[in-house]
Design a protein around this motif. Structure first.
Motif, PDB file in Angstrom:
ATOM      1  N   ASP A 130       0.781  -1.189   0.006  1.00 12.92           N
ATOM      2  CA  ASP A 130      -0.007   0.185   0.020  1.00 12.92           C
ATOM      3  C   ASP A 130       1.019   1.365   0.052  1.00 12.92           C
ATOM      4  N   ARG A 131       1.843   1.334  -0.859  1.00 15.18           N
ATOM      5  CA  ARG A 131       2.846   2.312  -0.985  1.00 15.18           C
ATOM      6  C   ARG A 131       3.689   2.868   0.217  1.00 15.18           C
ATOM      7  N   ALA A 132       3.703   1.800   1.118  1.00 15.89           N
ATOM      8  CA  ALA A 132       4.793   1.888   2.380  1.00 15.89           C
ATOM      9  C   ALA A 132       5.776   0.849   2.139  1.00 15.89           C
ATOM     10  N   SER A 133       6.798   1.313   2.558  1.00 15.56           N
ATOM     11  CA  SER A 133       8.036   0.270   2.601  1.00 15.56           C
ATOM     12  C   SER A 133       7.986  -0.291   4.046  1.00 15.56           C
ATOM     13  N   PHE A 134       8.390  -1.505   3.946  1.00 11.43           N
ATOM     14  CA  PHE A 134       8.607  -2.155   5.444  1.00 11.43           C
ATOM     15  C   PHE A 134       9.875  -3.324   5.221  1.00 11.43           C
ATOM     16  N   VAL A 135      10.604  -3.334   6.223  1.00 13.38           N
ATOM     17  CA  VAL A 135      11.677  -4.399   6.357  1.00 13.38           C
ATOM     18  C   VAL A 135      11.063  -5.719   6.856  1.00 13.38           C
ATOM     19  N   LEU A 136      11.621  -6.709   6.221  1.00 13.12           N
ATOM     20  CA  LEU A 136      11.385  -8.060   7.062  1.00 13.12           C
ATOM     21  C   LEU A 136      12.416  -8.319   8.117  1.00 13.12           C
ATOM     22  N   ALA A 137      11.495  -8.564   9.362  1.00  9.63           N
ATOM     23  CA  ALA A 137      12.786  -8.959  10.466  1.00  9.63           C
ATOM     24  C   ALA A 137      13.488  -9.781  10.148  1.00  9.63           C
ATOM     25  N   PRO A 138      14.611 -10.021  10.884  1.00 12.18           N
ATOM     26  CA  PRO A 138      15.547 -11.176  10.549  1.00 12.18           C
ATOM     27  C   PRO A 138      15.103 -12.782  10.681  1.00 12.18           C
ATOM     28  N   ASP A 139      14.071 -12.725  11.656  1.00  8.65           N
ATOM     29  CA  ASP A 139      13.531 -14.184  11.923  1.00  8.65           C
ATOM     30  C   ASP A 139      12.145 -14.137  11.178  1.00  8.65           C
TER      31      ASP A 139
ATOM     32  N   TYR B 294      13.359 -13.292  -3.693  1.00 10.44           N
ATOM     33  CA  TYR B 294      12.214 -12.571  -4.694  1.00 10.44           C
ATOM     34  C   TYR B 294      12.393 -11.306  -5.101  1.00 10.44           C
ATOM     35  N   ARG B 295      12.389 -10.899  -6.511  1.00 13.81           N
ATOM     36  CA  ARG B 295      12.509  -9.463  -6.824  1.00 13.81           C
ATOM     37  C   ARG B 295      11.200  -9.181  -7.586  1.00 13.81           C
ATOM     38  N   TRP B 296      10.502  -8.592  -6.960  1.00 15.31           N
ATOM     39  CA  TRP B 296       8.911  -8.278  -7.718  1.00 15.31           C
ATOM     40  C   TRP B 296       8.677  -6.883  -7.910  1.00 15.31           C
ATOM     41  N   ASP B 297       8.470  -6.342  -8.987  1.00 18.55           N
ATOM     42  CA  ASP B 297       7.987  -5.050  -9.272  1.00 18.55           C
ATOM     43  C   ASP B 297       6.704  -4.997 -10.155  1.00 18.55           C
ATOM     44  N   GLY B 298       5.873  -4.300  -9.761  1.00 19.24           N
ATOM     45  CA  GLY B 298       4.593  -3.964 -10.787  1.00 19.24           C
ATOM     46  C   GLY B 298       3.350  -5.283 -10.204  1.00 19.24           C
ATOM     47  N   VAL B 299       3.758  -5.795  -9.127  1.00 19.04           N
ATOM     48  CA  VAL B 299       2.720  -7.008  -8.969  1.00 19.04           C
ATOM     49  C   VAL B 299       1.574  -6.447  -7.718  1.00 19.04           C
ATOM     50  N   GLU B 300       0.609  -7.286  -7.881  1.00 19.50           N
ATOM     51  CA  GLU B 300      -0.537  -6.963  -6.859  1.00 19.50           C
ATOM     52  C   GLU B 300      -0.881  -8.135  -6.152  1.00 19.50           C
ATOM     53  N   TYR B 301      -0.330  -8.533  -5.067  1.00 19.71           N
ATOM     54  CA  TYR B 301      -0.792  -9.784  -4.332  1.00 19.71           C
ATOM     55  C   TYR B 301      -1.211  -9.275  -2.746  1.00 19.71           C
ATOM     56  N   HIS B 302      -2.326  -9.845  -2.602  1.00 25.16           N
ATOM     57  CA  HIS B 302      -2.825  -9.688  -1.447  1.00 25.16           C
ATOM     58  C   HIS B 302      -2.209 -10.159  -0.353  1.00 25.16           C
ATOM     59  N   VAL B 303      -2.106  -9.269   0.899  1.00 27.13           N
ATOM     60  CA  VAL B 303      -1.335  -9.984   1.934  1.00 27.13           C
ATOM     61  C   VAL B 303      -1.814  -9.827   3.307  1.00 27.13           C
ATOM     62  N   LEU B 304      -1.640 -10.715   4.344  1.00 27.81           N
ATOM     63  CA  LEU B 304      -2.007 -10.440   5.668  1.00 27.81           C
ATOM     64  C   LEU B 304      -0.739 -10.419   6.321  1.00 27.81           C
ATOM     65  N   TYR B 305      -0.277  -9.572   7.088  1.00 25.59           N
ATOM     66  CA  TYR B 305       0.705  -9.302   7.821  1.00 25.59           C
ATOM     67  C   TYR B 305       0.887  -8.774   9.314  1.00 25.59           C
ATOM     68  N   TRP B 306       1.896  -8.858   9.892  1.00 23.97           N
ATOM     69  CA  TRP B 306       1.940  -8.598  11.245  1.00 23.97           C
ATOM     70  C   TRP B 306       3.442  -7.793  11.528  1.00 23.97           C
ATOM     71  N   LEU B 307       3.263  -6.647  12.205  1.00 32.75           N
ATOM     72  CA  LEU B 307       4.343  -5.945  12.446  1.00 32.75           C
ATOM     73  C   LEU B 307       5.134  -6.093  13.964  1.00 32.75           C
ATOM     74  N   GLY B 308       6.249  -5.888  14.023  1.00 30.45           N
ATOM     75  CA  GLY B 308       6.858  -6.052  15.192  1.00 30.45           C
ATOM     76  C   GLY B 308       6.289  -4.680  16.282  1.00 30.45           C
ATOM     77  N   THR B 309       6.953  -4.661  17.503  1.00 29.67           N
ATOM     78  CA  THR B 309       6.602  -3.662  18.449  1.00 29.67           C
ATOM     79  C   THR B 309       7.702  -3.113  18.632  1.00 29.67           C
ATOM     80  N   GLY B 310       7.364  -1.807  19.435  1.00 34.04           N
ATOM     81  CA  GLY B 310       8.628  -1.080  19.871  1.00 34.04           C
ATOM     82  C   GLY B 310       9.296  -0.455  18.786  1.00 34.04           C
ATOM     83  N   GLN B 311      10.722  -0.678  18.760  1.00 30.85           N
ATOM     84  CA  GLN B 311      11.726  -0.134  17.880  1.00 30.85           C
ATOM     85  C   GLN B 311      11.486  -0.859  16.630  1.00 30.85           C
ATOM     86  N   ALA B 312      10.766  -2.018  16.675  1.00 31.30           N
ATOM     87  CA  ALA B 312      10.740  -2.907  15.570  1.00 31.30           C
ATOM     88  C   ALA B 312       9.183  -2.624  14.740  1.00 31.30           C
ATOM     89  N   ASP B 313       8.711  -1.382  14.832  1.00 30.44           N
ATOM     90  CA  ASP B 313       7.187  -1.385  14.425  1.00 30.44           C
ATOM     91  C   ASP B 313       7.246  -1.261  12.868  1.00 30.44           C
TER      92      ASP B 313
END
Length: 130
Positions: free
Chosen positions: A74-83, A99-118
């Motif tokens: 949704d136009r925001a960048s996120f980093v994958l946690a190491p684990d 993977y290297r994807w650009d111009g794709v549209e895949y529905h995702v369900l995701y969870w963010l870390g907490t605190g400094q890893a938000d």
């Protein structure tokens, strides 16, 4: 000179015989019965972590790009946690960093870390087209 070659080849053959004999003894049922085989040699394959889809705090979005350990949802960048655990919609693990994807549209369900890893994704389920 021929005598030296014969002694070396006999020594080599004896060395091989000793190694083969040791291998046979170590792997024999008798050695296992006596407990001389180390249990550390019995490596159990680990099961990949499965995502609990009922886990609180999930977000939905559209993944449009992935490069290395960064994804754009949704136009925001996120980093994958190491684990981070990433699966497809069928529950099969994915190594998204490959993977290297650009111009794709895949529905995702995701969870963010907490605190400094938000801004780090800890778990993600990607719905790939079938």
């Amino acid at each position: 000179m021929a005598g030296k070659a014969t002694r070396k080849s006999l020594g080599w053959a004896c060395g091989i015989s000793v190694l083969i004999g040791a291998a046979v003894l170590t792997c024999s049922p008798m050695a296992e019965a006596q407990g001389t085989v180390s249990p550390a040699l019995e490596v159990q394959p680990t099961q990949p972590a499965k995502i609990d889809r009922s886990m609180h705090g999930s977000k939905k979005g559209i993944l449009t790009k992935a490069k290395g350990g960064t994804v754009w949802i949704d136009r925001a960048s996120f980093v994958l946690a190491p684990d981070a655990v990433v699966e497809n919609q069928l529950g099969f693990p994915m190594e998204l960093r490959n993977y290297r994807w650009d111009g794709v549209e895949y529905h995702v369900l995701y969870w963010l870390g907490t605190g400094q890893a938000d801004r780090q994704i800890t778990h993600m389920i990607i719905s790939l087209p079938e």
